[in-house]
Enzyme design. Structure first.
Site, PDB file in Angstrom:
ATOM      1  N   HIS A  85       0.858  -1.183   0.000  1.00 29.88           N
ATOM      2  CA  HIS A  85       0.000   0.000   0.000  1.00 29.88           C
ATOM      3  C   HIS A  85       0.894   1.232   0.000  1.00 29.88           C
ATOM      4  O   HIS A  85       1.554   1.520   0.999  1.00 29.88           O
ATOM      5  CB  HIS A  85      -0.879  -0.040   1.255  1.00 29.88           C
ATOM      6  N   VAL A  86       0.961   1.960  -1.100  1.00 31.75           N
ATOM      7  CA  VAL A  86       1.853   3.115  -1.214  1.00 31.75           C
ATOM      8  C   VAL A  86       1.217   4.323  -0.539  1.00 31.75           C
ATOM      9  O   VAL A  86       0.184   4.825  -0.979  1.00 31.75           O
ATOM     10  CB  VAL A  86       2.192   3.413  -2.687  1.00 31.75           C
TER      11      VAL A  86
END
Length: 165
Positions: A85-86
């Site tokens: 999850h950036v």
């Protein structure tokens, strides 16, 4: 019953996990988002990225590319499922600043490019650049052996050994 007795392997399986981002390791408990810090999605670690490039941390397949491009799901060859999850609260960017290079179903090797992203835009518009790497099927884990590293290089730094049951 017979399958559970005869089908189970005695040998443990271990997956080497490499850094998917260059930057600094953050313990999951210190991520400023309770979904991640309370491990509601699973065990893992986070990285505060130093650049906008994401690579595969394992050999496996892309199982999900979120339509908002801020997260990618992978499954390793031994069945470990990872969510990368950036940034935090980056879903609200609706894909702006993200360029996904891979497609669902694609086979990847550790170090293969997955996406690029505009780190400055995330710093400006999102809650944080801290990027969690979560094992979403933590129920198959026996243990995670984290290596003592703080600063990591994408695709090169071995950050953990993941042992399955």
């Amino acid at each position: 019953m017979l399958r559970s007795i005869f089908g189970k392997k005695d040998k443990r399986t271990v997956e080497q996990l490499f850094a998917p981002l260059s930057g600094n390791i953050i313990e999951l408990e210190h991520v400023p988002d309770p979904v991640f810090s309370q491990k509601l999605m699973g065990e893992g670690i986070a990285i505060e990225p130093a650049e906008g490039k994401l690579v595969a941390p394992i050999d496996g397949h892309v199982i999900q590319v979120f339509h908002t491009k801020h997260a990618i799901g992978l499954r390793s060859e031994i069945g470990i499922e990872l969510l990368i999850h950036v940034g935090l609260e980056t879903v609200g960017l609706n894909g702006n600043g993200f360029d996904v290079i891979v497609k669902e179903g694609q086979k990847v090797k550790a170090g293969d490019p997955l996406m690029t992203f505009d780190l400055e835009l995330i710093k400006e518009k999102a809650a944080s650049t801290i990027s969690p790497i979560i094992i979403t099927n933590s129920d198959i884990l026996e243990r995670i052996e984290r290596l003592e590293v703080e600063s990591v290089i994408k695709g090169a730094t071995h950050i953990a050994n993941v042992h399955t049951k």
